[in-house]
Design a protein around this motif. Structure first.
Motif, PDB file in Angstrom:
ATOM      1  N   GLU A   1      -8.768   1.296  -9.461  1.00 42.75           N
ATOM      2  CA  GLU A   1      -9.540   2.294  -8.732  1.00 42.75           C
ATOM      3  C   GLU A   1     -10.832   2.566  -9.494  1.00 42.75           C
ATOM      4  O   GLU A   1     -10.877   2.497 -10.710  1.00 42.75           O
TER       5      GLU A   1
ATOM      6  N   SER B   1      -2.935   5.354  -1.060  1.00 41.23           N
ATOM      7  CA  SER B   1      -3.712   6.099  -2.049  1.00 41.23           C
ATOM      8  C   SER B   1      -5.137   5.550  -2.152  1.00 41.23           C
ATOM      9  O   SER B   1      -5.481   4.539  -1.532  1.00 41.23           O
ATOM     10  N   GLY B   2      -5.938   6.203  -2.973  1.00 37.76           N
ATOM     11  CA  GLY B   2      -7.293   5.736  -3.231  1.00 37.76           C
ATOM     12  C   GLY B   2      -7.307   4.351  -3.860  1.00 37.76           C
ATOM     13  O   GLY B   2      -8.169   3.525  -3.542  1.00 37.76           O
ATOM     14  N   CYS B   3      -6.374   4.108  -4.725  1.00 40.34           N
ATOM     15  CA  CYS B   3      -6.304   2.791  -5.363  1.00 40.34           C
ATOM     16  C   CYS B   3      -5.916   1.720  -4.341  1.00 40.34           C
ATOM     17  O   CYS B   3      -6.426   0.603  -4.373  1.00 40.34           O
ATOM     18  N   SER B   4      -5.030   2.073  -3.423  1.00 41.14           N
ATOM     19  CA  SER B   4      -4.677   1.135  -2.350  1.00 41.14           C
ATOM     20  C   SER B   4      -5.885   0.862  -1.458  1.00 41.14           C
ATOM     21  O   SER B   4      -6.037  -0.236  -0.928  1.00 41.14           O
TER      22      SER B   4
ATOM     23  N   HIS C   1      -2.898   1.538  -9.995  1.00 44.63           N
ATOM     24  CA  HIS C   1      -2.545   2.901 -10.392  1.00 44.63           C
ATOM     25  C   HIS C   1      -1.046   3.122 -10.215  1.00 44.63           C
ATOM     26  O   HIS C   1      -0.325   2.272  -9.721  1.00 44.63           O
TER      27      HIS C   1
ATOM     28  N   SER D   1       0.817  -1.209   0.000  1.00 40.86           N
ATOM     29  CA  SER D   1       0.000   0.000   0.000  1.00 40.86           C
ATOM     30  C   SER D   1       0.849   1.257   0.000  1.00 40.86           C
ATOM     31  O   SER D   1       1.847   1.339   0.708  1.00 40.86           O
ATOM     32  N   ASP D   2       0.409   2.226  -0.798  1.00 36.60           N
ATOM     33  CA  ASP D   2       1.011   3.565  -0.745  1.00 36.60           C
ATOM     34  C   ASP D   2       0.013   4.548  -0.144  1.00 36.60           C
ATOM     35  O   ASP D   2       0.211   5.749  -0.208  1.00 36.60           O
TER      36      ASP D   2
END
Length: 154
Positions: free
Chosen positions: A144, A12-15, A114, A9-10
């Motif tokens: 995402e 972000s929304g995609c994570s 992403h 995970s970073d």
């Protein structure tokens, strides 16, 4: 089916999308879930990107951001789930993700798709693509926007 699921995970929304999928899978299979955050040191440590900021100060800020981000990410997505562990690593993200998957014996990696776009993606490729090619286990890539997660039912 999957005793251990690795979720890079970073924050972000995609994570977040990947976290929702990973949690549902972990709950369905009774899996241990490992959330991994990789400090992307090679880019951050390049003087071109860090300017005049001292290396020690930059590294400290990165680590503080990672700790705060992990805490918020866990609270948002894994509150009430006792089978979650966290890991932090520094280095090239795809290499650290693949290394962690091997070390923890992951049966599945769930990763957001992403990342880099345009010229940067052509030159460097995406982390998710590299993980898919090099992973020692199956990889579920999550986009995402909710597309592609319909396979998971409550």
């Amino acid at each position: 089916m999957f005793t251990t699921i690795l979720l890079p995970s970073d924050f972000s929304g995609c994570s977040a999308e990947a976290a929702r999928a990973a949690r549902r899978l972990a709950e369905c299979f009774g899996s241990r879930l490992i959330v991994l955050h990789v400090l992307d040191e090679p880019a951050a440590l390049d003087p071109m990107f860090r300017g005049e900021v001292p290396l020690e100060l930059l590294r400290g800020r990165m680590e503080q951001y990672a700790r705060e981000g992990m805490e918020a990410f866990l609270k948002a997505h894994f509150e009430g789930y006792s089978g979650v562990e966290t890991r932090m690593a520094s280095g090239v993200p795809y290499r650290e993700i693949v290394r962690e998957a091997r070390e923890c014996g992951a049966g599945l990696i769930v990763i957001g798709t992403h990342g880099r776009t345009g010229v940067e993606r052509v030159i460097f490729g995406s982390t998710a693509e590299k993980v898919v090619r090099m992973a020692p286990c199956p990889v579920l890539s999550v986009r995402e926007g909710g597309k592609g997660k319909e396979f998971i039912h409550p």
